[in-house]
Design a protein around this motif. Structure first.
Motif, PDB file in Angstrom:
ATOM      1  N   VAL A 183       0.891  -1.367  -0.176  1.00 17.73           N
ATOM      2  CA  VAL A 183      -0.211   0.131   0.473  1.00 17.73           C
ATOM      3  C   VAL A 183       0.511   1.432   0.198  1.00 17.73           C
ATOM      4  N   LEU A 184       0.074   2.308  -0.534  1.00 11.91           N
ATOM      5  CA  LEU A 184       1.786   3.705  -1.009  1.00 11.91           C
ATOM      6  C   LEU A 184       0.664   5.035  -0.874  1.00 11.91           C
ATOM      7  N   GLY A 185       0.803   5.696   0.238  1.00 11.55           N
ATOM      8  CA  GLY A 185      -0.793   6.728   0.116  1.00 11.55           C
ATOM      9  C   GLY A 185      -0.267   7.774  -0.898  1.00 11.55           C
ATOM     10  N   ASN A 186      -1.372   8.577  -0.045  1.00  7.21           N
ATOM     11  CA  ASN A 186      -1.339  10.117  -0.210  1.00  7.21           C
ATOM     12  C   ASN A 186      -0.092  11.217  -1.192  1.00  7.21           C
ATOM     13  N   GLU A 187       0.412  11.445  -1.739  1.00  9.94           N
ATOM     14  CA  GLU A 187       1.857  12.373  -1.839  1.00  9.94           C
ATOM     15  C   GLU A 187       1.784  13.701  -0.980  1.00  9.94           C
ATOM     16  N   ALA A 188       0.840  13.644  -0.634  1.00  9.15           N
ATOM     17  CA  ALA A 188       0.749  14.487   1.215  1.00  9.15           C
ATOM     18  C   ALA A 188       0.537  14.282   2.493  1.00  9.15           C
ATOM     19  N   ASN A 189      -0.010  13.101   2.461  1.00 10.71           N
ATOM     20  CA  ASN A 189      -0.607  12.986   3.741  1.00 10.71           C
ATOM     21  C   ASN A 189      -0.711  11.475   4.163  1.00 10.71           C
ATOM     22  N   GLY A 190       0.466  10.930   2.916  1.00  7.62           N
ATOM     23  CA  GLY A 190       0.658   9.319   3.389  1.00  7.62           C
ATOM     24  C   GLY A 190      -0.993   8.398   2.988  1.00  7.62           C
ATOM     25  N   ILE A 191      -0.684   7.321   3.908  1.00  6.72           N
ATOM     26  CA  ILE A 191      -1.415   6.055   4.305  1.00  6.72           C
ATOM     27  C   ILE A 191      -2.894   6.508   4.909  1.00  6.72           C
ATOM     28  N   SER A 192      -3.904   7.142   4.683  1.00  2.00           N
ATOM     29  CA  SER A 192      -5.006   7.209   5.451  1.00  2.00           C
ATOM     30  C   SER A 192      -4.899   5.937   6.493  1.00  2.00           C
ATOM     31  N   GLU A 193      -5.580   7.134   7.922  1.00  2.80           N
ATOM     32  CA  GLU A 193      -5.516   6.154   9.307  1.00  2.80           C
ATOM     33  C   GLU A 193      -6.822   5.255   9.090  1.00  2.80           C
ATOM     34  N   LYS A 194      -7.690   4.804   8.364  1.00  3.06           N
ATOM     35  CA  LYS A 194      -8.585   4.081   7.844  1.00  3.06           C
ATOM     36  C   LYS A 194      -7.440   2.419   7.546  1.00  3.06           C
ATOM     37  N   ILE A 195      -6.744   3.000   6.849  1.00  2.44           N
ATOM     38  CA  ILE A 195      -6.159   2.525   6.221  1.00  2.44           C
ATOM     39  C   ILE A 195      -4.886   2.167   6.485  1.00  2.44           C
ATOM     40  N   GLU A 196      -4.316   2.680   7.355  1.00  4.26           N
ATOM     41  CA  GLU A 196      -2.942   1.816   7.925  1.00  4.26           C
ATOM     42  C   GLU A 196      -3.438   1.363   9.943  1.00  4.26           C
ATOM     43  N   LYS A 197      -4.533   0.797   9.532  1.00  8.80           N
ATOM     44  CA  LYS A 197      -4.978   0.111  11.038  1.00  8.80           C
ATOM     45  C   LYS A 197      -5.494  -1.463  10.040  1.00  8.80           C
ATOM     46  N   LEU A 198      -5.139  -1.708   8.673  1.00  4.06           N
ATOM     47  CA  LEU A 198      -5.572  -2.837   8.364  1.00  4.06           C
ATOM     48  C   LEU A 198      -4.099  -3.106   8.018  1.00  4.06           C
ATOM     49  N   VAL A 199      -2.737  -2.478   8.315  1.00 10.20           N
ATOM     50  CA  VAL A 199      -1.736  -2.808   7.769  1.00 10.20           C
ATOM     51  C   VAL A 199      -0.801  -4.011   8.391  1.00 10.20           C
ATOM     52  N   SER A 200      -0.353  -5.000   7.931  1.00  8.88           N
ATOM     53  CA  SER A 200       0.511  -5.679   9.258  1.00  8.88           C
ATOM     54  C   SER A 200       1.454  -5.350   9.436  1.00  8.88           C
ATOM     55  N   ASP A 201       2.328  -4.662   8.093  1.00  9.09           N
ATOM     56  CA  ASP A 201       3.652  -5.172   8.404  1.00  9.09           C
ATOM     57  C   ASP A 201       3.778  -3.429   7.947  1.00  9.09           C
ATOM     58  N   ARG A 202       4.679  -2.854   8.978  1.00  9.11           N
ATOM     59  CA  ARG A 202       4.915  -1.186   8.502  1.00  9.11           C
ATOM     60  C   ARG A 202       6.562  -1.427   7.571  1.00  9.11           C
ATOM     61  N   LEU A 203       6.813  -0.566   5.870  1.00  4.07           N
ATOM     62  CA  LEU A 203       8.025  -0.768   5.961  1.00  4.07           C
ATOM     63  C   LEU A 203       8.239   0.641   5.340  1.00  4.07           C
ATOM     64  N   ALA A 204       9.798   0.749   5.620  1.00  5.42           N
ATOM     65  CA  ALA A 204      10.222   2.549   5.557  1.00  5.42           C
ATOM     66  C   ALA A 204      11.516   2.711   4.958  1.00  5.42           C
ATOM     67  N   ILE A 205      11.693   3.368   3.619  1.00  6.94           N
ATOM     68  CA  ILE A 205      13.121   3.458   3.198  1.00  6.94           C
ATOM     69  C   ILE A 205      13.740   4.368   3.989  1.00  6.94           C
ATOM     70  N   PRO A 206      15.155   4.207   4.878  1.00  4.29           N
ATOM     71  CA  PRO A 206      15.356   4.748   5.245  1.00  4.29           C
ATOM     72  C   PRO A 206      16.866   5.234   4.813  1.00  4.29           C
ATOM     73  N   ARG A 207      16.583   7.051   5.618  1.00  4.33           N
ATOM     74  CA  ARG A 207      17.401   8.396   4.863  1.00  4.33           C
ATOM     75  C   ARG A 207      19.012   8.328   5.555  1.00  4.33           C
ATOM     76  N   PHE A 208      20.196   8.383   4.495  1.00  8.03           N
ATOM     77  CA  PHE A 208      21.447   7.875   4.658  1.00  8.03           C
ATOM     78  C   PHE A 208      21.935   8.763   4.796  1.00  8.03           C
TER      79      PHE A 208
END
Length: 242
Positions: free
Chosen positions: A191-216
């Motif tokens: 799941v990828l979210g809105n350009e300004a706000n990211g993933i909405s709260e109602k969809i976030e609640k359904l996510v089983s695994d949170r992933l991130a791209i680290p900043r270097f």
């Protein structure tokens, strides 16, 4: 010559409501049109300023002037051809493998690029929230560079869809687990979210695994990545583990 009625119809297709009424969409440029002609999309009519696409019958093709093309084109600098294609019926989904889900993506260029990325990485199915920009928007079609012919895009109630999902749901966040260190499966929903706000709260609640791209970077002041750029990185990581 393009009639006033034809101009009115073609220019109206820049708006979603008229695309839905007529079940037609616009494609421009030789590459995009050629890709669509070689697919299952049905050509309604082709307008050209040069003697190209010679295999298309005369009843489906009209040669027009550069000035007329400018009048019907969606581009600031028109190419040499514009085509109308029929919008196909939405295909039945096969909820297997890796599926990309978009939550309220609004920028046509981003959506078109994501469709193209899915094509590149062998993802043949995308699902979009009903608020996501229309895939048949002329700017989206242009940005896909023909990949729209190979990636199935379905619009649906994303919350209901994810609630019924039987595979892991991966969400993209700033504070998720480092995607480079995760053992990613070959089946799931990304799941990828809105350009300004990211993933909405109602969809976030359904996510089983949170992933991130680290900043270097040393300062780490960049707030976020463009959603299409992030999609490329995430899909690369999923496929790297295949």
């Amino acid at each position: 010559m393009v009639s006033k009625n034809q101009i009115k119809l073609i220019t109206s297709l820049q708006q979603k409501k008229f695309r839905q009424i007529h079940q037609l969409f616009i494609a421009e440029g030789v590459k995009v049109i050629q890709e669509l002609l070689q697919s299952n999309f049905v050509l309604e009519h082709l307008y050209v300023t040069q003697n190209i696409f010679e295999t298309i019958s005369s009843d489906k093709k009209t040669q027009i002037s550069d000035q007329d093309l400018k009048r019907i084109s969606c581009l600031s600098t028109p190419n040499n051809c514009l085509a109308l294609f029929q919008i196909p019926e939405q295909k039945p989904r096969n909820d297997k493998g890796l599926i990309v889900a978009l939550d309220d993506i609004r920028d046509p260029g981003n959506l078109g690029t994501i469709v193209r990325l899915c094509d590149w990485y062998g993802i043949d199915q995308m699902v979009c929230s009903e608020q996501t920009v229309d895939v048949y928007n002329p700017k989206v079609v242009q940005a896909t560079m023909g990949s729209i012919s190979r990636v199935s895009v379905a619009y649906l109630d994303l919350e209901k869809y994810l609630k019924r999902a039987s595979t892991p749901i991966f969400g993209t966040f700033m504070d998720g687990k480092n995607v480079y260190k995760e053992n990613l499966p070959q089946e799931g929903i990304l799941v990828l979210g809105n350009e300004a706000n990211g993933i909405s709260e109602k969809i976030e609640k359904l996510v089983s695994d949170r992933l991130a791209i680290p900043r270097f970077g040393d300062l780490q002041q960049t707030e976020s990545l463009n959603v299409a750029t992030a999609t490329a990185i995430f899909l690369s990581e999923f496929k790297r583990n295949s």
